[in-house]
Scaffold this motif. Structure first.
Motif, PDB file in Angstrom:
ATOM      1  N   SER A 217      23.023  31.244  34.263  1.00 34.41           N
ATOM      2  CA  SER A 217      24.004  31.948  33.422  1.00 34.41           C
ATOM      3  C   SER A 217      25.006  32.708  34.277  1.00 34.41           C
ATOM      4  O   SER A 217      26.221  32.675  34.025  1.00 34.41           O
ATOM      5  N   TYR A 218      24.512  33.378  35.313  1.00 36.73           N
ATOM      6  CA  TYR A 218      25.408  34.182  36.146  1.00 36.73           C
ATOM      7  C   TYR A 218      26.249  33.339  37.096  1.00 36.73           C
ATOM      8  O   TYR A 218      27.318  33.789  37.541  1.00 36.73           O
ATOM      9  N   ILE A 219      25.804  32.159  37.425  1.00 31.59           N
ATOM     10  CA  ILE A 219      26.657  31.248  38.190  1.00 31.59           C
ATOM     11  C   ILE A 219      27.886  30.885  37.362  1.00 31.59           C
ATOM     12  O   ILE A 219      29.031  30.905  37.857  1.00 31.59           O
ATOM     13  N   HIS A 220      27.676  30.563  36.083  1.00 28.03           N
ATOM     14  CA  HIS A 220      28.806  30.249  35.192  1.00 28.03           C
ATOM     15  C   HIS A 220      29.680  31.483  34.968  1.00 28.03           C
ATOM     16  O   HIS A 220      30.920  31.381  34.941  1.00 28.03           O
ATOM     17  N   ILE A 221      29.032  32.654  34.821  1.00 25.78           N
ATOM     18  CA  ILE A 221      29.791  33.891  34.620  1.00 25.78           C
ATOM     19  C   ILE A 221      30.666  34.176  35.842  1.00 25.78           C
ATOM     20  O   ILE A 221      31.854  34.508  35.720  1.00 25.78           O
ATOM     21  N   ALA A 222      30.086  34.051  37.037  1.00 30.71           N
ATOM     22  CA  ALA A 222      30.836  34.324  38.268  1.00 30.71           C
ATOM     23  C   ALA A 222      32.021  33.378  38.408  1.00 30.71           C
ATOM     24  O   ALA A 222      33.118  33.795  38.824  1.00 30.71           O
ATOM     25  N   ARG A 223      31.809  32.116  38.046  1.00 27.73           N
ATOM     26  CA  ARG A 223      32.899  31.137  38.139  1.00 27.73           C
ATOM     27  C   ARG A 223      34.060  31.538  37.234  1.00 27.73           C
ATOM     28  O   ARG A 223      35.240  31.461  37.642  1.00 27.73           O
ATOM     29  N   SER A 227      37.879  33.420  38.357  1.00 28.77           N
ATOM     30  CA  SER A 227      39.118  32.703  38.011  1.00 28.77           C
ATOM     31  C   SER A 227      40.071  33.548  37.172  1.00 28.77           C
ATOM     32  O   SER A 227      41.192  33.119  36.881  1.00 28.77           O
ATOM     33  N   MET A 228      39.635  34.751  36.790  1.00 32.48           N
ATOM     34  CA  MET A 228      40.490  35.635  35.999  1.00 32.48           C
ATOM     35  C   MET A 228      41.653  36.145  36.851  1.00 32.48           C
ATOM     36  O   MET A 228      41.477  36.504  38.012  1.00 32.48           O
ATOM     37  N   ARG A 229      42.825  36.220  36.256  1.00 32.84           N
ATOM     38  CA  ARG A 229      43.995  36.725  36.970  1.00 32.84           C
ATOM     39  C   ARG A 229      44.065  38.246  36.942  1.00 32.84           C
ATOM     40  O   ARG A 229      44.641  38.864  37.835  1.00 32.84           O
ATOM     41  N   SER A 230      43.501  38.811  35.891  1.00 32.89           N
ATOM     42  CA  SER A 230      43.558  40.269  35.723  1.00 32.89           C
ATOM     43  C   SER A 230      42.447  40.951  36.517  1.00 32.89           C
ATOM     44  O   SER A 230      41.265  40.665  36.312  1.00 32.89           O
ATOM     45  N   ALA A 231      42.830  41.855  37.423  1.00 34.84           N
ATOM     46  CA  ALA A 231      41.835  42.601  38.197  1.00 34.84           C
ATOM     47  C   ALA A 231      41.025  43.522  37.287  1.00 34.84           C
ATOM     48  O   ALA A 231      39.826  43.715  37.484  1.00 34.84           O
ATOM     49  N   LYS A 232      41.702  44.067  36.254  1.00 36.61           N
ATOM     50  CA  LYS A 232      41.012  44.936  35.302  1.00 36.61           C
ATOM     51  C   LYS A 232      39.970  44.154  34.518  1.00 36.61           C
ATOM     52  O   LYS A 232      38.869  44.642  34.252  1.00 36.61           O
ATOM     53  N   GLY A 233      40.314  42.911  34.152  1.00 33.93           N
ATOM     54  CA  GLY A 233      39.366  42.073  33.424  1.00 33.93           C
ATOM     55  C   GLY A 233      38.154  41.731  34.265  1.00 33.93           C
ATOM     56  O   GLY A 233      37.028  41.743  33.770  1.00 33.93           O
TER      57      GLY A 233
END
Length: 309
Positions: A217-223, A227-233
């Protein structure tokens, strides 16, 4: 199952940590303080989740289940230890010991399963946020939690039944502070190799399958997070997962030491020290971890305090 049950032991002696009177008194005060903090902290978490509608989600429902488990595990193991420390009499009846074994195993297994479903909840929330309300409906996460409790109950009952079938004919001194399976197996008046292989296999299934599910689950979460562009996100996603990962690390690093080691590499005193963390320290720390790193929990607490004053 394993032959004629030739049990002649009516009670066990829990060795505990020390027989020195002064050290026993210090341990009594320390363990009492830890258990009170555990009950207070976890009760507070449950109350906040119950009264604040903003916390009526799958994640907080699972956190509430963890708090219930921490309180139950404390009730199952600590009062007996406190009585022994206060009285100096470390005897526990055979039936009471088996009941303690069954209930503690059930709580531990339930926590394994709950932690796995919490990882799935985080996966859905981060990787499929738009579908989260549909996937993690109330009926779904309630059924998930119920499945955890039921599966753990039957697994612990099976392990307890195996243990009860062993002949215990003496000695009757358990080198532990409560009736835990590995310590009890050492007292059986028979070769327990086959039983230990079976118990080890069940431990691998109950501990490692949920752990593997958490890792995936956390491998998918980390991926997704990377890939998020927002540092806040990214920061918000990592903060959401950090509390769960901390609890998983505390739980698995200690309970795995007891149940996932070959018998030849076990040391009774080391097992007792490891058990202190998942029986006493971890249940006390869990509500602190969830409250300190969670703005919603802190907000709910502030709201309750304002209403109280």
């Amino acid at each position: 199952m394993w032959g004629q049950n030739g049990t002649s032991v009516n009670e066990f002696i829990l060795v505990g940590f020390t027989s020195h009177p002064t050290q026993q008194r210090l341990l009594l005060v320390l363990c009492l303080a830890i258990s009170l903090a555990t009950m207070l902290g976890n009760s507070l978490i449950i109350i906040l989740i119950w009264v604040d509608s903003h916390l009526h989600t799958g994640m907080y429902f699972f956190i509430g289940n963890l708090s219930v488990l921490d309180m139950l595990f404390t009730i199952i193991t600590v009062p007996q230890m406190l009585v022994h420390l206060a009285s100096g009499v470390n005897a526990i009846s055979f039936n009471r010991c088996m009941a303690q074994l069954d209930l503690s195993l059930s709580c531990g297994m339930t926590e394994c399963f709950i932690l796995a479903f919490m990882a799935y909840d985080h996966y859905v929330a981060i990787c499929h946020p738009l579908r989260y309300p549909t996937i993690m409906r109330k009926q779904v996460y309630v059924k998930m939690a119920a499945a955890c409790w039921v599966a753990a109950f039957f697994n612990s009952a099976a392990l307890t039944a195996i243990t009860v079938s062993f002949p215990f004919c003496g000695p009757n001194r358990i080198n532990h502070f409560y009736c835990e399976l590995p310590a009890m197996l050492q007292l059986a008046c028979m070769d327990t190799y086959r039983a230990e292989v079976l118990i080890f296999a069940l431990s691998v299934i109950v501990l490692m399958l949920p752990f593997t599910f958490i890792v995936i689950s956390y491998i998918h979460i980390a991926r997704v997070v990377l890939s998020m562009r927002s540092a806040k996100g990214r920061q918000r996603a990592f903060s959401t997962c950090a509390t769960h990962l901390t609890v998983v690390t505390l739980f698995y690093s200690t309970i795995g030491f007891t149940y996932l080691q070959p018998r030849s590499k076990r040391a009774a005193n080391q097992e007792k020290r490891a058990a202190v963390f998942y029986a006493l320290v971890s249940p006390m720390l869990n509500p602190i971890i969830y409250s300190l790193r969670n703005k919603e929990v802190k907000g709910a607490f502030a709201k309750v305090m304002r209403k109280a004053t």
